[in-house]
Write an enzyme that holds these catalytic residues in place. Structure first.
Site, PDB file in Angstrom:
ATOM      1  N   TYR A 126      -3.448  -1.290 -10.886  1.00 20.00           N
ATOM      2  CA  TYR A 126      -3.027  -0.111 -10.414  1.00 20.00           C
ATOM      3  C   TYR A 126      -2.040   0.716 -11.259  1.00 20.00           C
ATOM      4  O   TYR A 126      -1.211   1.053 -10.732  1.00 20.00           O
ATOM      5  CB  TYR A 126      -2.425  -0.438  -8.937  1.00 20.00           C
ATOM      6  CG  TYR A 126      -2.445   0.918  -7.812  1.00 20.00           C
ATOM      7  CD1 TYR A 126      -3.696   1.430  -7.485  1.00 20.00           C
ATOM      8  CD2 TYR A 126      -1.464   1.125  -7.092  1.00 20.00           C
ATOM      9  CE1 TYR A 126      -3.984   2.535  -6.816  1.00 20.00           C
ATOM     10  CE2 TYR A 126      -1.725   2.116  -6.354  1.00 20.00           C
ATOM     11  CZ  TYR A 126      -2.889   2.861  -5.831  1.00 20.00           C
ATOM     12  OH  TYR A 126      -2.772   3.854  -4.806  1.00 20.00           O
ATOM     13  N   HIS A 131      -2.726   8.594 -10.416  1.00 25.06           N
ATOM     14  CA  HIS A 131      -3.542   8.361  -9.432  1.00 25.06           C
ATOM     15  C   HIS A 131      -2.930   7.971  -7.908  1.00 25.06           C
ATOM     16  O   HIS A 131      -3.138   8.011  -7.043  1.00 25.06           O
ATOM     17  CB  HIS A 131      -4.727   7.332  -9.991  1.00 25.06           C
ATOM     18  CG  HIS A 131      -5.573   6.646  -8.863  1.00 25.06           C
ATOM     19  ND1 HIS A 131      -6.685   7.283  -8.248  1.00 25.06           N
ATOM     20  CD2 HIS A 131      -5.412   5.619  -8.226  1.00 25.06           C
ATOM     21  CE1 HIS A 131      -7.204   6.477  -7.257  1.00 25.06           C
ATOM     22  NE2 HIS A 131      -6.466   5.512  -7.326  1.00 25.06           N
ATOM     23  N   ARG A 140      -0.546   8.291   2.759  1.00 24.53           N
ATOM     24  CA  ARG A 140       0.964   8.416   3.393  1.00 24.53           C
ATOM     25  C   ARG A 140       1.673   9.382   2.914  1.00 24.53           C
ATOM     26  O   ARG A 140       2.434   9.289   1.873  1.00 24.53           O
ATOM     27  CB  ARG A 140       1.736   6.978   2.904  1.00 24.53           C
ATOM     28  CG  ARG A 140       1.198   5.489   3.443  1.00 24.53           C
ATOM     29  CD  ARG A 140       1.806   4.426   2.719  1.00 24.53           C
ATOM     30  NE  ARG A 140       1.917   4.485   1.398  1.00 24.53           N
ATOM     31  CZ  ARG A 140       1.006   4.277   0.402  1.00 24.53           C
ATOM     32  NH1 ARG A 140      -0.164   3.608   0.987  1.00 24.53           N
ATOM     33  NH2 ARG A 140       0.897   4.147  -0.693  1.00 24.53           N
ATOM     34  N   GLU A 196     -14.355   4.790  -9.472  1.00 28.86           N
ATOM     35  CA  GLU A 196     -12.948   4.619 -10.198  1.00 28.86           C
ATOM     36  C   GLU A 196     -12.956   4.594 -11.555  1.00 28.86           C
ATOM     37  O   GLU A 196     -13.626   3.562 -12.023  1.00 28.86           O
ATOM     38  CB  GLU A 196     -12.180   3.532  -9.451  1.00 28.86           C
ATOM     39  CG  GLU A 196     -11.761   3.769  -8.041  1.00 28.86           C
ATOM     40  CD  GLU A 196     -10.658   2.852  -7.396  1.00 28.86           C
ATOM     41  OE1 GLU A 196     -10.483   1.702  -7.888  1.00 28.86           O
ATOM     42  OE2 GLU A 196      -9.999   3.219  -6.586  1.00 28.86           O
ATOM     43  N   GLN A 237     -11.916   1.395   3.300  1.00 27.13           N
ATOM     44  CA  GLN A 237     -10.516   1.108   2.621  1.00 27.13           C
ATOM     45  C   GLN A 237      -9.301   1.681   3.430  1.00 27.13           C
ATOM     46  O   GLN A 237      -8.400   0.821   3.712  1.00 27.13           O
ATOM     47  CB  GLN A 237     -10.396   1.781   1.124  1.00 27.13           C
ATOM     48  CG  GLN A 237      -9.218   1.559   0.277  1.00 27.13           C
ATOM     49  CD  GLN A 237      -9.139   2.220  -0.924  1.00 27.13           C
ATOM     50  OE1 GLN A 237     -10.037   3.093  -1.229  1.00 27.13           O
ATOM     51  NE2 GLN A 237      -7.987   2.136  -1.638  1.00 27.13           N
ATOM     52  N   TYR A 241      -7.098  -1.616   4.744  1.00 27.51           N
ATOM     53  CA  TYR A 241      -6.208  -1.803   3.399  1.00 27.51           C
ATOM     54  C   TYR A 241      -4.851  -2.470   3.980  1.00 27.51           C
ATOM     55  O   TYR A 241      -4.168  -2.983   3.195  1.00 27.51           O
ATOM     56  CB  TYR A 241      -5.965  -0.559   2.431  1.00 27.51           C
ATOM     57  CG  TYR A 241      -4.963   0.166   2.850  1.00 27.51           C
ATOM     58  CD1 TYR A 241      -3.899   0.340   2.073  1.00 27.51           C
ATOM     59  CD2 TYR A 241      -5.162   1.178   3.767  1.00 27.51           C
ATOM     60  CE1 TYR A 241      -2.793   1.368   2.269  1.00 27.51           C
ATOM     61  CE2 TYR A 241      -3.926   2.154   4.176  1.00 27.51           C
ATOM     62  CZ  TYR A 241      -2.913   2.183   2.827  1.00 27.51           C
ATOM     63  OH  TYR A 241      -2.153   3.214   3.433  1.00 27.51           O
ATOM     64  N   LYS A 250     -13.959  -2.691  -1.751  1.00 25.33           N
ATOM     65  CA  LYS A 250     -13.854  -2.696  -3.195  1.00 25.33           C
ATOM     66  C   LYS A 250     -14.854  -3.794  -3.753  1.00 25.33           C
ATOM     67  O   LYS A 250     -14.921  -3.657  -5.211  1.00 25.33           O
ATOM     68  CB  LYS A 250     -12.389  -2.996  -3.695  1.00 25.33           C
ATOM     69  CG  LYS A 250     -11.627  -2.010  -3.293  1.00 25.33           C
ATOM     70  CD  LYS A 250     -11.430  -1.018  -4.136  1.00 25.33           C
ATOM     71  CE  LYS A 250     -10.312  -0.237  -3.967  1.00 25.33           C
ATOM     72  NZ  LYS A 250     -10.081   1.209  -4.744  1.00 25.33           N
TER      73      LYS A 250
HETATM   74 MN    MN Z   1      -9.444  -0.247  -8.639  1.00 27.12          MN
END
Ligand code: MN
Length: 427
Positions: A126, A131, A140, A196, A237, A241, A250
């Protein structure tokens, strides 16, 4: 590991494979990326190197006597460089090998590419800080970037079984959906299917369990990079998640470009890695002078969308976003390798890391529709008038990437492309 620039990067080198000499060719003789292919649907898998619009069959060229990419990927650096030098010399104009190697060439248009190797484990990182911040705001609003982000390279273990090579199609997945006002979740087709834009990182040399890889040796364990699309069902998601991270949102499909561009080929396109003022410096195990001097990769990345209507009209598709790996990434490839093994975790040849979505700092440089459409609130409008918040059935997404630097030949990754099919079952 210091990136080594040698005769194989000489921009004056031209190939006797004429298509490799076009200035916009993805696979000039300076690139030499590795992949697996079959000459026919029922044929054997072969190891090959892409050159121009052709692939060189490595067995027929007398360079290997097997079809096991993992064996090739774990060669020590000196042997990898020797193989690259032999390929470069043999494919350069004037080589005595031209006559023999011509018989080992196959047109790319006539072969079927596969995954470049058997993928053992797949980890998705990540590292895209723009992003992570933009998506964090959507999920959030009060705490977009969690406090660990700037200290730990965040990742999760994904599944290798549904990673596929460019050129495939997959059905729209179903999953549990629960809107903010719904009393209970329901099983339905995802309404928020997304792409993505990521870079894939293929591990070459393994480490033994219990033996962390120090940052000074990290790049010696990386065979090369690909483009990687980590398709995501955003509604699935959002509901699933927390607290353990993404799961079924995913792992229904991921797409990799079929040719691994080696770190040797990318040596001219390295860039300094630096943290901005006010950012915490990496902990010492994730820091080194070499990593700061040239830890980043200057790769230009593009997302192309071709809708079913464009395809029917014979239109090639439209570029909906552009970004750069170096501008998007908060952590380097070397830091990911070192962090992944700091606890003794064993990496194996053919393991794959996804970088995480590589959005640039500007909104139009976002590597996902979730960001480009601001969480679905502002659909993007395409040149033919169609709009997209998320992907529709029949959409094809193609990732493209290339590296450019003055005084060197441009090298490219080849297409990373796949198409969304209608769901396999009703939801
Ligand atoms: Mn990814």
């Amino acid at each position: 590991m210091k990136p080594v620039i040698d005769a194989t990067h000489d921009p004056e080198r031209l190939s006797w494979v004429e298509s490799a000499n076009a200035t916009d060719a993805d696979f000039p003789v300076q690139n030499l990326p590795f992949g697996r292919f079959r000459a026919a649907a029922d044929g054997d898998w072969r190891l090959g190197v892409a050159i121009g619009d052709q692939v060189l069959d490595l067995r027929e060229a007398g360079l290997v006597n097997h079809a096991d990419m993992a064996r090739l990927m774990q060669l020590p650096a000196a042997e990898r460089q020797a193989l690259r030098a032999a390929l470069s010399d043999g494919l350069t104009r004037g080589s005595a090998r031209e006559a023999a190697w011509r018989a080992a060439l196959r047109p790319l248009s006539g072969i079927r590419v596969g995954l470049p190797c058997r993928i053992g484990d797949y980890t998705d990182f990540y590292v895209g800080v723009h992003h992570a911040t933009a998506v964090g705001k959507l999920f959030r609003p009060d705490a977009p970037l969690l406090p660990n982000y700037k200290w730990v390279p965040i990742g999760y273990h994904g599944r290798a079984s549904t990673v596929m090579a460019s050129g495939h199609a997959f059905p729209r997945p179903c999953g549990q959906l629960k809107g903010p006002n719904d009393e209970a979740p329901r099983l339905a087709q995802t309404q928020r299917l997304d792409l993505e834009l990521e870079v894939g990182i293929f591990v070459g040399r393994p480490n033994a369990p219990g033996r962390p890889i120090p940052i000074g040796e990290a790049e010696d364990h990386v065979f090369g990079l690909t483009l990687f699309n980590d398709w995501s069902a955003r509604d699935v998601q959002a509901w699933e998640y927390q607290p353990l991270g993404p799961f079924l949102s995913k792992n229904f499909a991921s797409t990799t470009s079929p040719w691994i561009v080696t770190l040797e080929a990318l040596a001219p396109f390295r860039r300094a890695f630096a943290r901005g003022a006010g950012e915490p410096q990496p902990l010492p195990y994730l820091d080194s002078a070499e990593n700061r001097a040239h830890g980043a990769f200057d790769l230009q990345l593009e997302v192309w969308l071709q809708t079913a209507r464009m395809r029917d009209a014979g239109q090639p598709g439209e570029c909906i976003s552009r970004s750069n790996f170096a501008d998007a990434a908060y952590w380097t490839v070397a830091q990911l390798v070192t962090h992944h093994t700091v606890n003794g975790c064993a990496l194996q040849p053919g393991d794959l890391f996804g970088s995480g979505t590589l959005s640039g700092p500007k909104p139009e440089q976002a590597g996902s529709l979730l960001e480009l459409s601001e969480g679905g609130k502002r659909p993007i409008t395409l040149a033919n008038g169609e709009q997209r918040s998320f992907l529709l059935d029949g959409d094809t997404i193609t990732l493209r990437g290339h590296a450019v630097r003055s005084g060197f030949r441009r090298i490219g990754f080849g297409d990373c492309s796949a198409t969304v099919l209608p769901a396999a079952q009703g939801g």
